[in-house]
Write an enzyme that holds these catalytic residues in place. Structure first.
Site, PDB file in Angstrom:
ATOM      1  N   GLU A   7     -13.530   4.599  10.084  1.00  0.00           N
ATOM      2  CA  GLU A   7     -12.204   4.588  10.873  1.00  0.00           C
ATOM      3  C   GLU A   7     -12.177   5.939  11.667  1.00  0.00           C
ATOM      4  O   GLU A   7     -12.306   7.041  10.750  1.00  0.00           O
ATOM      5  CB  GLU A   7     -10.959   4.231  10.198  1.00  0.00           C
ATOM      6  CG  GLU A   7     -10.880   2.987   9.529  1.00  0.00           C
ATOM      7  CD  GLU A   7      -9.601   2.703   8.940  1.00  0.00           C
ATOM      8  OE1 GLU A   7      -8.561   3.394   9.225  1.00  0.00           O
ATOM      9  OE2 GLU A   7      -9.586   1.710   7.966  1.00  0.00           O
ATOM     10  N   GLU A  18       1.833   0.003  13.034  1.00  0.00           N
ATOM     11  CA  GLU A  18       1.077   0.714  13.697  1.00  0.00           C
ATOM     12  C   GLU A  18       0.678   0.233  15.175  1.00  0.00           C
ATOM     13  O   GLU A  18      -0.201   0.364  15.717  1.00  0.00           O
ATOM     14  CB  GLU A  18      -0.216   0.743  12.950  1.00  0.00           C
ATOM     15  CG  GLU A  18      -0.265   1.601  11.498  1.00  0.00           C
ATOM     16  CD  GLU A  18      -1.831   1.712  10.637  1.00  0.00           C
ATOM     17  OE1 GLU A  18      -2.428   0.708  11.049  1.00  0.00           O
ATOM     18  OE2 GLU A  18      -1.843   2.785  10.075  1.00  0.00           O
ATOM     19  N   LYS A  19       1.884  -0.262  15.624  1.00  0.00           N
ATOM     20  CA  LYS A  19       1.479  -1.042  16.756  1.00  0.00           C
ATOM     21  C   LYS A  19       1.436   0.161  18.076  1.00  0.00           C
ATOM     22  O   LYS A  19       0.901  -0.339  19.047  1.00  0.00           O
ATOM     23  CB  LYS A  19       2.819  -1.917  17.233  1.00  0.00           C
ATOM     24  CG  LYS A  19       4.100  -1.148  17.297  1.00  0.00           C
ATOM     25  CD  LYS A  19       5.118  -2.208  17.459  1.00  0.00           C
ATOM     26  CE  LYS A  19       6.629  -1.649  17.642  1.00  0.00           C
ATOM     27  NZ  LYS A  19       7.072  -1.227  16.378  1.00  0.00           N
ATOM     28  N   CYS A  31       2.989   0.999 -14.896  1.00  0.00           N
ATOM     29  CA  CYS A  31       3.599  -0.366 -15.432  1.00  0.00           C
ATOM     30  C   CYS A  31       3.143  -0.209 -16.959  1.00  0.00           C
ATOM     31  O   CYS A  31       2.497   0.652 -17.669  1.00  0.00           O
ATOM     32  CB  CYS A  31       3.228  -1.198 -15.078  1.00  0.00           C
ATOM     33  SG  CYS A  31       1.575  -1.887 -15.137  1.00  0.00           S
ATOM     34  N   CYS A  83      -1.021  -3.337  -9.002  1.00  0.00           N
ATOM     35  CA  CYS A  83      -1.479  -2.534 -10.116  1.00  0.00           C
ATOM     36  C   CYS A  83      -2.906  -2.809 -10.230  1.00  0.00           C
ATOM     37  O   CYS A  83      -3.445  -4.093 -10.384  1.00  0.00           O
ATOM     38  CB  CYS A  83      -0.735  -2.977 -11.026  1.00  0.00           C
ATOM     39  SG  CYS A  83      -1.436  -2.302 -12.807  1.00  0.00           S
ATOM     40  N   CYS A 132      -0.141   3.233 -10.610  1.00  0.00           N
ATOM     41  CA  CYS A 132       0.809   2.681 -10.970  1.00  0.00           C
ATOM     42  C   CYS A 132       1.397   3.126 -12.539  1.00  0.00           C
ATOM     43  O   CYS A 132       0.491   3.632 -13.106  1.00  0.00           O
ATOM     44  CB  CYS A 132       0.254   1.285 -11.209  1.00  0.00           C
ATOM     45  SG  CYS A 132       1.176  -0.010 -12.259  1.00  0.00           S
ATOM     46  N   ASN A 177      -9.021  -1.533   0.557  1.00  0.00           N
ATOM     47  CA  ASN A 177      -8.824  -0.822   1.620  1.00  0.00           C
ATOM     48  C   ASN A 177      -8.330   0.716   1.029  1.00  0.00           C
ATOM     49  O   ASN A 177      -7.031   0.570   0.383  1.00  0.00           O
ATOM     50  CB  ASN A 177      -7.707  -1.352   2.659  1.00  0.00           C
ATOM     51  CG  ASN A 177      -7.836  -0.454   3.853  1.00  0.00           C
ATOM     52  OD1 ASN A 177      -8.472  -0.326   4.630  1.00  0.00           O
ATOM     53  ND2 ASN A 177      -6.707   0.228   4.011  1.00  0.00           N
ATOM     54  N   GLU A 178      -8.938   1.413   1.189  1.00  0.00           N
ATOM     55  CA  GLU A 178      -8.322   2.896   0.765  1.00  0.00           C
ATOM     56  C   GLU A 178      -7.622   2.976  -0.467  1.00  0.00           C
ATOM     57  O   GLU A 178      -6.629   3.269  -0.556  1.00  0.00           O
ATOM     58  CB  GLU A 178      -7.435   3.431   1.889  1.00  0.00           C
ATOM     59  CG  GLU A 178      -7.959   3.812   3.295  1.00  0.00           C
ATOM     60  CD  GLU A 178      -7.349   4.527   4.458  1.00  0.00           C
ATOM     61  OE1 GLU A 178      -5.944   4.651   4.203  1.00  0.00           O
ATOM     62  OE2 GLU A 178      -7.672   4.924   5.380  1.00  0.00           O
ATOM     63  N   CYS A 181      -0.536  -0.763 -17.661  1.00  0.00           N
ATOM     64  CA  CYS A 181      -1.111   0.527 -17.549  1.00  0.00           C
ATOM     65  C   CYS A 181      -1.166   1.539 -18.757  1.00  0.00           C
ATOM     66  O   CYS A 181      -1.918   2.115 -19.224  1.00  0.00           O
ATOM     67  CB  CYS A 181      -0.837   1.395 -16.189  1.00  0.00           C
ATOM     68  SG  CYS A 181      -1.344   0.547 -14.499  1.00  0.00           S
TER      69      CYS A 181
END
Lengths: 667, 667, 667
Positions: free
Chosen positions: C303, C351-352, C157, C115, C155, C149-150, C160
């Site tokens: 990326e 994501e292998k 909750c 959150c 949320c 990251n991104e 929030c």
């Protein structure tokens, strides 16, 4: 309709003036006059505004609006506003919030978010209704009470569960009886104590995998919704005994048994929102269902859209003349009103792009406004002469909510089971030939009909088979289909061959039923002339006893076996359709059956023109509706015909432009 | 099969006489005799009836039914009835109710709604099993114990979570090892304490986004389901050591590792419900999987439908002869039974429209009943001569549940990854040419096969590469495909090029793999004769080392690059298919590979006729099944052929009508 | 870009060396050198590794990796690693776990599962950021801080919800104002106390049925995500004031208002993962949006995939040259980097199978590795000359997140409303003609543009209409469309006709709007030459005031009515498109509008060749990109042209192979 105060069809609809200022409201009054609007419904969703805190009421704003309306001689259907309780109430009394089918408690938000079994909801709703009734009982424009809105909430809370157990105990008396009726031996569901029974939900999958229980739950919801309606209606009737009370029915009619719910209402009122892709027969069927709810009494079209909607996937504009055509279609089938959601477009919210007579542009200089000016002028001119006129039909189509629910709860034989579409398939064939049809309860008397159609009469209620049998014995013509006579009232299958107690009247039994893939068809080959029709959906393999074969299957391993039969029985005959025929077959078949039974179209006209009639002490009125997008000519029977709303016939011929309508009388 | 008491194939199936009165049951016995029914399974779902309150048992009704059955010399597979606990038990012991993948606790309802890890469930299930075993241990008709029903419940409750942590600790010893094997560095999932690990669910998305964890969870479910089976089996074996114990396997076989689960069962028994759209190869494959579960031992077809089902989207009637054809297909592949759900149609409940030998009509005057009379007579005539006969196959197709799960848990290269359909694609090519195939575990010895096919052998288990390598070295023919040799047992990718330890035997490595859209194809152009075939799904870009190119891609930027190769290795050879070829290619390829390897069809027949053989001390039996809807002629090899169940061959030719079957012997 | 330490475009990307041993890392360094990799980002998801228990940090492993990197002169973007909190933290502080849109609390699992309003999350994230900043502030290779990251977690909750109430109170001051702005009269939602307001979720359906509330919630999420970013950025900036701080933006840009979020970032960095089915214009549009976020400043492609992805439905290999083409497309539109996920393929996890420069095979002997060797060499050769070069565009396309959200929250007129696809439709027409376009905020100054396009400018923010009006008055050319000027900032509809305050500048009003089914079309017939184009989606019925008709509808009841108009206004003109034209129309229209406005392509080339330019003190650079799969020739304008990265033009002609690129300068 009961309590009608003016000798005119009600014309107007939902009005939400609390969204704008007095200047706008005054402007609206001018527009209303231009359109001869004589009726508005309000305030449908204003509980939060009316009761800002518990027991504290604020009616001043409504008084003012009502004053302005009456100044302008607009009649008012007062809504009790109980379809959306205030946010503070949901917070203060969490028991009001319903629990969804996944067992999750809803939080305050949407309309119709309340448990119909909540005692607190009922208490507060009754209190509001009482306040309103006391305050407005002498309001001269009051013509009806509108309770809640489109009842449809299915709740799965603990309180509902407890009430359901009591309901079951009352219905079945003992667990032994319940076990028998629910056939709990299957999959090990034996019940020893009513208090262990849980509501069917997605948590236990009983909503999908325990049809008998789910069926009872749906009946329970209708029963308790009825209680919830009566809770408010009782208060209103005590204070204003002469004012009719009703609740508007959603066009999605499946959820509640409307035969039952409307028995306590003074008026049937429904909301007609056809999809742009519906043909003319589909809303016609729903109108006839509504007329059937109170055995032919005229009813109210409580909502329609003056133009586009917002909640269809693709919201098309109503084509020129389309709103008027739909307005008359309602009246043609028995409505004594043409009402709309909404008078003026909302400034915000979910439905802000829903069409209205007065759009956001706020002007009368629009195509739609002009159409309503014309329609209003016509209805005003028609006056009260059509009120309470009734439809006389020689054909009855049987229809039943328990049957609907049970049939679609079935697992097998096909996942595409849709009772309403099935009924519509058979209804359409009569509608296209302009043969008047009544929609008839499974428990109704059938004496007045020459032809009775019973599409997919899966559930055999007590007395049902006897009534149908007697009807045929006495000379009636019965048409039955696949999926007839399979189960009893608690969805236990008929032991002994289908169609169970109707085996004799149809003179056959059904050995097995094949389901076709949607892309598959078979054929019906008629014995008499080798004509070939297409059929699909299901194919019964029939074992004839006394029945005679009229048509046989054309392919598959049962090619050559009978699929259309007739059985002479008593003075009448019973047709059986073992498969779903295409429209071409039904056109031929309905024509033949009606000819034989001395049943005739209202008028002989070209395809795509709908004709109905209504009759009262003022005479017989013919409604002629051109659903085509092109001009059509109708040749009228001998007589002196007058068109009450448009161009007169000449030389016995009536010209109807695209989507045009005539209301004819013959002197 | 183990414990078989009569020298006949078991014929009969699920019977639910608790749904009706004694007269009906007595009538059933007459019908059973007409059909030579010798076996019923019951009571599969009667726990609630057997134990109305905790520790209080009610067996009288069952005693009575069993008495009637034995009077009529019907053998009985007694079900412990533990697949649906009583409602009172779910209420009293909420821990029994499972928690679904969304973390929501189920409430009492459906069958298979219990947590296999619930100690209370196990306690009560064992107690019931004990009561039944003690009561019926000397019942003369008892031939097997059927435990629970189609195990398949995945629970996500706290108790399961705790057990999963213990399971992981036991498997990995330390969090360091777990972190390494699960590669928790990815997306920051490092674990420091087994007690913080949560079950993978939709709440944490680990069910979809953490393949290594989800894979272990699925193994854990198999392990604990095995415990749950053993819980009851232990009790039963203690009291009736000579009676075989098993649980029937759902035809949806993916959820549990059946190699593992059945190792503790005395018999493999499965439920065969093909979709009407399946071709003959798909149920054939499942039969061969079932025979493979116990290395070729004969098994039980525990359920089939005598006619239509109810839970398919469209429930088609079984075509004339179809039920018989499917019955023999099971026997042809190794079954020693043909059993059905159900003997008589249920009066109510979810499956009330499921087909039965005796339908709701309750008469023997039906097409289906007559078909079962014929089938029963034939099987009775065949007697015990086929029992325990085995299939000899020169071809093994490798199959593995861990591989299945891991492969389909992969994100990429394509969302259409379906291991069973992939295996079926390769299996079908052998099946169409009537080349006998065994389904073989990844851990099995391969010495007895001439050809081994390893479709999408994604997961390289310890010893797997070594076994395949040795097989080829010793002269075997190996066929591998794309998606081979990518990961280890905990789904960690092979570092160094795919196919990892199989690189040498195939003589190549895979540089990259292209995914095709469903509407896309590429071509395989064969070097030898420039024949062109279609391919699709995935396209490996191969880097050959010792392998030789047999076919190349026809288009895209890798046009001209190899896609079909062969590598001479030791005394054998290894083929690699870098793309999914069409059926035409596989027809050619399988023919060629089998010819080279001296592998031949059971019999040479036209397409659409299936032939298998089984052999025991009574000889070799050929099953010839015409899956066509038209009559076919089979030219038999030299010899004196006898048909054990129908018309005899004449002049070395056998005529088979549409869907007809012959069981041949050659003297 | 701010803080750029080397005079080269950044080339490299995400690196996860914690997954393998030092020998592998050392091998990677060799590979990096071969490719001229100069930049890696790490450790993006290592919080669990860095902080094994609360307040205990483990940086040694990271120190070691950083040392190796700096030995090899690889610059490092240090990630604070806060996108995936440790499992122990989720367990210890359950408040960190977000609640989903169904009101269900998540459990520990996926990344971005926290959150953003959790004080504990923020406390721990700031503490980690501080530790990292203190430890690595003097690390010589540090070029940027990458936070989280991104961002994208929504949320629901209780915390929030509480913050949302405070946010609303701050925004609206009183419930009266809120009631007015949210138009709570509709469906009875009057609010009396901020503390009763609930977050919109699926539990109350307000996420779908209360657009004004949901719109504010989405703004609230952007606001609080901004706080969450600043929480870490503040710490980092305090300790390393010269190091730029940013967070990478997901290519799915809709969820957060990136104009707002990036105002606090020193660099815009985004993740470019086009679908294999996207045409060249779609990533080009996103690049231009990214350049528009900071008014034309160069940005970072943070990326891309070097080859296939794993999470597309079908993961196609990048075609030869495709990765290079996409790399240059980014630079061509204003990027000063070409970065990739990932340097080396993961051994396990979700994501292998995502592509990497170094695949699981671990070799440089792959097609992809060789492509990156070439690309790296070229970028190295280009050096720093392009850095911070800017794009000059005469055309601005207006773009706004509030407008996006509000437009798609609308119920009606069509369910297929997709703002980004709509903007792309208009953008594409300019892109195909290589006319440079800026993406411009609704609040930006428009003086520098000759043409401004405002696709579906549904929401009229304060000053918006005035700015557009002034722009036209001063001689600009404005292009507007259907769905313009319908609502204010809180989604209340314009009372008075659409397009509201833009009515004068367009010289018309919209009476009503028809929605077409996906399979339907209408036609645009141009007045001038009777040319006919196709149109679809929506059709406004326009009422012209001062506007002139350029094109009319070809069919339906509004055939002959205007659908394309122009209005001379002040010194400029305003075009209005009342329906969605096809590409052919837009090709003609954009050409005409640009010609009139003296706007010209960067270069005149064949279709399928993209040309952009960037300019700085080193000159003007032309990027010529052949998106065709075939070779093309470009005739260059007069001048001495040099290609900085490939074969030189000859005789004024440049040959570009399939997917080839040139970077040209003209001296």
């Amino acid at each position: 309709m009961k309590g009608q105060k003016i000798k005119e069809l009600y014309f107007g609809g939902d009005y939400n003036p609390d969204q704008w200022d007095e200047a706008t409201i005054r402007k609206d009054m001018e527009y209303f006059k231009k359109c001869h609007i004589n009726y508005v419904a309000l305030p449908v969703f204003s509980w939060a505004k009316l009761e800002p805190e518990e027991g504290v009421y604020n009616f001043e704003w409504l008084d003012k609006i009502l004053d302005i309306l009456w100044e302008n001689k607009i009649y008012v259907c007062l809504a009790t506003s109980t379809a959306a309780q205030p946010e503070w109430m949901s917070k203060k009394y969490p028991e009001i919030m319903p629990v969804d089918n996944n067992g999750l408690k809803r939080t305050h938000g949407m309309r119709n978010f309340y448990c119909v079994n909540s005692e607190k909801y009922r208490e507060r709703a009754a209190a509001l209704a009482e306040q309103m009734a006391l305050r407005y009982k002498d309001y001269p424009g009051l013509v009806a009470w509108h309770v809640a809105n489109e009842y449809s909430t299915f709740c799965h809370c603990e309180n509902c569960e407890k009430k359901f157990r009591v309901w079951l105990k009352k219905k079945y008396g003992t667990t032994e009886e319940l076990n028998k009726r629910w056939n709990t031996s299957f999959w090990g569901r034996t019940v020893y104590d009513f208090d262990t029974i849980m509501l069917p939900t997605e948590r236990n999958d009983d909503d999908r995998f325990f049809p008998a229980k789910q069926l009872d739950y749906q009946r329970f919801v209708t029963d308790t919704t009825e209680e919830c309606f009566l809770n408010e209606a009782g208060v209103l009737r005590r204070i204003t005994p002469d004012i009719p009370v009703f609740s508007n029915i959603s066009g999605f009619i499946k959820k509640l048994n409307q035969f039952q719910l409307t028995r306590n209402m003074d008026i049937v009122g429904w909301d007609n929102y056809p999809s742009p892709k519906d043909d003319a027969a589909f809303p016609a069927l729903k109108h006839d269902i509504m007329r059937g709810l109170k055995d032919g009494a005229s009813y109210m079209v409580a909502e329609q859209s003056p133009n586009q909607q917002n909640w269809q996937p693709y919201n098309k504009l109503k084509r020129p003349g389309e709103a008027r055509l739909l307005a008359y279609q309602g009246i043609a089938h028995g409505a004594d009103s043409s009402l709309y959601f909404q008078m003026r477009q909302s400034v915000g919210g979910q439905e802000k792009f829903h069409g209205a007579i007065i759009s956001h542009a706020g002007t009368d200089d629009t195509r739609i406004f002009r159409e309503f000016e014309q329609l209003g002028a016509e209805l005003h001119q028609l006056g009260g002469q059509i009120l309470d006129a009734r439809t006389n039909a020689d054909v009855g189509i049987l229809f039943d909510w328990d049957n609907w629910w049970a049939l679609e709860l079935c697992s097998g034989p096909t996942k595409d089971m849709d009772y309403l579409l099935q009924v519509a398939h058979y209804y359409r064939a009569f509608h296209k030939q302009n043969i008047a049809v009544d929609i008839v309860k499974f428990t109704s008397d059938l004496d007045s009909y020459k032809v009775v159609v019973a599409p997919l009469a899966y559930m055999v209620k007590p007395g049902f088979a006897e009534r149908l049998t007697k009807f045929v014995e006495n000379g009636g013509t019965l048409v039955g289909t696949y999926m007839t006579g399979l189960a009893d009232e608690t969805d236990r299958c008929i032991f002994g061959a289908y169609p169970g107690p109707l085996r004799n009247v149809f003179g056959l039994w059904v050995e097995e039923t094949d389901a076709l893939y949607p892309e598959e068809t078979n054929q019906i080959i008629m014995n008499e002339n080798r004509e070939v029709y297409s059929c699909s959906f299901l194919c019964d393999r029939l074992r004839l006893e006394n029945a005679k074969t009229l048509g046989t299957y054309g392919s598959d391993f049962y090619a050559g076996e009978p699929c259309v039969t007739v059985n002479e029985y008593g003075k009448g005959k019973a047709y059986y359709l073992g498969t779903q025929p295409d429209e071409a077959f039904l056109k031929m078949f309905v024509h033949k059956v009606c000819e034989e039974a001395d049943v005739h179209p209202v008028l002989q006209v070209e395809e795509g023109i709908e004709v109905t009639s209504r009759e009262n002490e003022n005479g017989k009125f013919y409604f002629v509706m051109n659903h085509n997008a092109t001009e059509k000519q109708i040749v009228l029977p001998e007589g002196k015909w007058e068109n009450l709303i448009g161009a007169q016939p000449e030389n016995g011929k009536l010209i109807l432009k695209a989507r045009d309508v005539a209301v004819l009388k013959c002197q």
